[in-house]
Design an enzyme around this catalytic site. Sequence first.
Site, short mmCIF file in Angstrom:
data_model
loop_
_atom_site.label_atom_id
_atom_site.label_comp_id
_atom_site.label_asym_id
_atom_site.label_seq_id
_atom_site.Cartn_x
_atom_site.Cartn_y
_atom_site.Cartn_z
N ASP A 172 0.80 -1.23 0.00
CA ASP A 172 0.00 0.00 0.00
C ASP A 172 0.83 1.28 0.00
OD1 ASP A 172 1.07 -0.01 2.53
OD2 ASP A 172 -0.76 -0.70 3.51
N GLU A 178 -0.66 -9.05 -1.16
CA GLU A 178 -1.18 -8.52 0.11
C GLU A 178 -2.36 -7.57 -0.17
OE1 GLU A 178 0.53 -5.56 2.99
OE2 GLU A 178 1.26 -7.34 3.97
N GLU A 210 -1.93 5.27 3.13
CA GLU A 210 -1.93 3.88 2.66
C GLU A 210 -3.32 3.33 2.37
OE1 GLU A 210 -0.16 5.02 5.19
OE2 GLU A 210 1.94 4.55 4.80
N HIS A 269 6.83 4.76 12.52
CA HIS A 269 7.08 5.60 11.34
C HIS A 269 5.83 6.16 10.67
CE1 HIS A 269 5.63 2.80 8.25
NE2 HIS A 269 6.07 1.85 9.02
N ARG A 278 2.86 8.19 9.12
CA ARG A 278 2.67 9.63 8.86
C ARG A 278 1.56 10.23 9.72
NH1 ARG A 278 5.43 8.88 4.09
NH2 ARG A 278 6.14 10.75 3.02
N HIS A 337 13.50 4.89 12.35
CA HIS A 337 13.25 5.04 10.91
C HIS A 337 13.89 6.34 10.42
CE1 HIS A 337 11.00 5.47 7.15
NE2 HIS A 337 10.56 4.24 7.29
C1 UD1 Z 1 6.99 4.55 3.38
C2 UD1 Z 1 5.57 4.24 2.94
C3 UD1 Z 1 4.81 3.51 4.05
C4 UD1 Z 1 5.59 2.30 4.52
C5 UD1 Z 1 7.00 2.71 4.92
C6 UD1 Z 1 7.83 1.51 5.27
C7 UD1 Z 1 4.39 5.80 1.45
C8 UD1 Z 1 3.68 7.08 1.33
N1 UD1 Z 1 4.86 5.48 2.66
O1 UD1 Z 1 6.95 5.48 4.46
O2 UD1 Z 1 3.55 3.11 3.57
O3 UD1 Z 1 4.92 1.75 5.62
O4 UD1 Z 1 7.63 3.36 3.80
O5 UD1 Z 1 8.97 1.90 5.99
O6 UD1 Z 1 4.51 5.09 0.49
N2 UD1 Z 1 14.54 7.67 4.07
C9 UD1 Z 1 15.92 7.56 3.99
N3 UD1 Z 1 16.45 6.36 3.60
C10 UD1 Z 1 15.70 5.28 3.31
C11 UD1 Z 1 14.30 5.39 3.41
C12 UD1 Z 1 13.74 6.60 3.78
O7 UD1 Z 1 16.63 8.52 4.25
O8 UD1 Z 1 16.26 4.23 2.96
C13 UD1 Z 1 13.95 8.98 4.47
C14 UD1 Z 1 14.02 10.01 3.32
O9 UD1 Z 1 14.23 11.29 3.87
C15 UD1 Z 1 12.64 9.92 2.70
C16 UD1 Z 1 11.81 9.71 3.95
O10 UD1 Z 1 12.57 8.82 4.77
O11 UD1 Z 1 12.27 11.07 1.97
C17 UD1 Z 1 10.42 9.22 3.74
O12 UD1 Z 1 10.37 8.08 2.89
P1 UD1 Z 1 8.93 7.67 2.26
O13 UD1 Z 1 9.09 6.39 1.49
O14 UD1 Z 1 8.32 8.81 1.56
O15 UD1 Z 1 8.04 7.47 3.53
P2 UD1 Z 1 8.16 6.47 4.75
O16 UD1 Z 1 7.78 7.25 5.95
O17 UD1 Z 1 9.46 5.79 4.70
N1 UDP Z 2 12.40 -4.01 9.90
C1 UDP Z 2 13.78 -4.11 9.69
N2 UDP Z 2 14.62 -3.30 10.40
C2 UDP Z 2 14.18 -2.41 11.31
C3 UDP Z 2 12.78 -2.29 11.52
C4 UDP Z 2 11.92 -3.11 10.79
O1 UDP Z 2 14.21 -4.92 8.88
O2 UDP Z 2 15.01 -1.70 11.92
C5 UDP Z 2 11.49 -4.88 9.13
C6 UDP Z 2 10.44 -5.62 9.92
O3 UDP Z 2 10.91 -6.88 10.36
C7 UDP Z 2 9.30 -5.75 8.91
C8 UDP Z 2 9.48 -4.56 8.01
O4 UDP Z 2 10.78 -4.04 8.26
O5 UDP Z 2 9.44 -6.90 8.10
C9 UDP Z 2 8.43 -3.53 8.34
O6 UDP Z 2 8.75 -2.34 7.70
P1 UDP Z 2 8.15 -0.96 8.16
O7 UDP Z 2 7.79 -1.02 9.58
O8 UDP Z 2 9.16 0.07 7.73
O9 UDP Z 2 6.90 -0.80 7.21
P2 UDP Z 2 5.38 -1.33 7.30
O10 UDP Z 2 5.41 -2.80 7.50
O11 UDP Z 2 4.72 -0.58 8.41
O12 UDP Z 2 4.83 -0.93 5.98
#
Ligand code: UD1
Ligand code: UDP
Length: 374
Positions: free
Chosen positions: A99, A121, A135, A207, A209, A240
């Site tokens: 999502d 999923e 999401e 994490h 939003r 995160h």
């Molecule tokens: C995103 C997804 C969320 C998912 C989550 C898993 C959307 C809108 N959100 O949220 O559904 O649950 O990922 O973790 O699709 N960043 C880094 N390095 C990384 C990853 C992220 O620096 O490897 C930072 C960056 O500043 C980036 C920010 O995190 O811009 C946000 O990343 P984004 O994918 O937009 O949102 P998440 O909060 O990670």
């Molecule tokens: N996870 C990881 N390292 C971490 C925290 C979470 O590998 O430090 C894994 C966790 O086991 C799970 C996945 O990341 O499989 C969940 O990701 P996240 O919580 O970022 O996203 P969501 O599942 O909420 O979309």
Amino acid sequence: MKEAKHILCIVGTRPEGIKMAPLIQALKREPWARVTVLATAQHRALLDQVLALFGIVPDVDLDIMRPNQALPELTARLITALDEKFGELAPDVVLAQGDTTTVMTAALVAFYRRIPFGHVEAGLRTHDLDNPFPEEMNRLVAGHLARWHFVPTERSRQNLLREGIADAAIHVTGNTVIDALLEVAAADWPLDIQLDAGKRLVLVTAHRRENFGEPFRAVCCAIRQLVDRYPDIEVLYPVHPNPNVRATAHELLGDHPRIRLCPPLDYAPFVEAQKRAHLILTDSGGVQEEAPALGKPVLVLRTETERPEAVDEGVVRLVGTDEAHIVAEASRLLDSEAAYREMARGVSPYGDGMAARRIVDVLRDALCADTGGS
Ligand code: UD1
Ligand code: UDP
């Protein structure tokens, strides 16, 4: 033998990497399938480490992530970049999981290009567009554009039927996260963080939003209260990298001797941390699925969940983001062995480790009907 079917597998963020990995691996073993892996890299470092663990090298990398990316610009860049690649690659099928914005845009672009889309999923719903944000909207859009809906549970199947999705298009497969988890959890992995073996480990992740700002501050205050109240607990919190989370976590929790803040853990050490944890506090979707399978009680830092199965089983509890309520619920488990045991039962409503196999079977039957499956 007919030409192999070209399957384009999309991965964008950490959880998509984890949950698509078993399916990509399984598809790559099929003689009838030619697999292309496209990483949008909506996440950069978090996605890279997961793909490396599962030995997946993307064929295409869009390198989309920007620091602190906003949803409209992320969406716009994804649509443009995906459209160009879908045009170039001309796959027979596009598959994506979950999502995220990557998934929603992949489904949309596949629709515009008239390429059949398979949603892994599928069918998770809270029926509240604000929770989780964005999401719930992403999965509604992806769900209504999909040709195949691979749902983890009967409950998610029912959600789709209520929305008018044809029964024949829905396949109950279990969640591929359990496939990935079982593969990784079978081994012991080093956890490069010195933990105090004499203390009960409370593992935290957050994490979402919709929790940014005050709700997340309240979560941090609750964690601090708990550590102060219980000298025999230690908190491990891999933070995160989203800047909205990082800054607050370090401001409110950074200076406590029994709260260990660290960068996100690679998947294998994170599974190891779950195995060692006494209790888990999280707003993560994936952790809500994994921790019950590992027999760990989970308190979910949200008011709603699209994963009610484990709540109904009594192994996950929704505690929201109210500071006093989080402290009360966690204290109940830290104080009462009976209450703890009730939640630490190792029940896994999300799968049996065979989800990827079932998805592959559905796709083979659908795509190779005219070739007798080969
Ligand atoms: C995103 C997804 C969320 C998912 C989550 C898993 C959307 C809108 N959100 O949220 O559904 O649950 O990922 O973790 O699709 N960043 C880094 N390095 C990384 C990853 C992220 O620096 O490897 C930072 C960056 O500043 C980036 C920010 O995190 O811009 C946000 O990343 P984004 O994918 O937009 O949102 P998440 O909060 O990670
Ligand atoms: N996870 C990881 N390292 C971490 C925290 C979470 O590998 O430090 C894994 C966790 O086991 C799970 C996945 O990341 O499989 C969940 O990701 P996240 O919580 O970022 O996203 P969501 O599942 O909420 O979309």
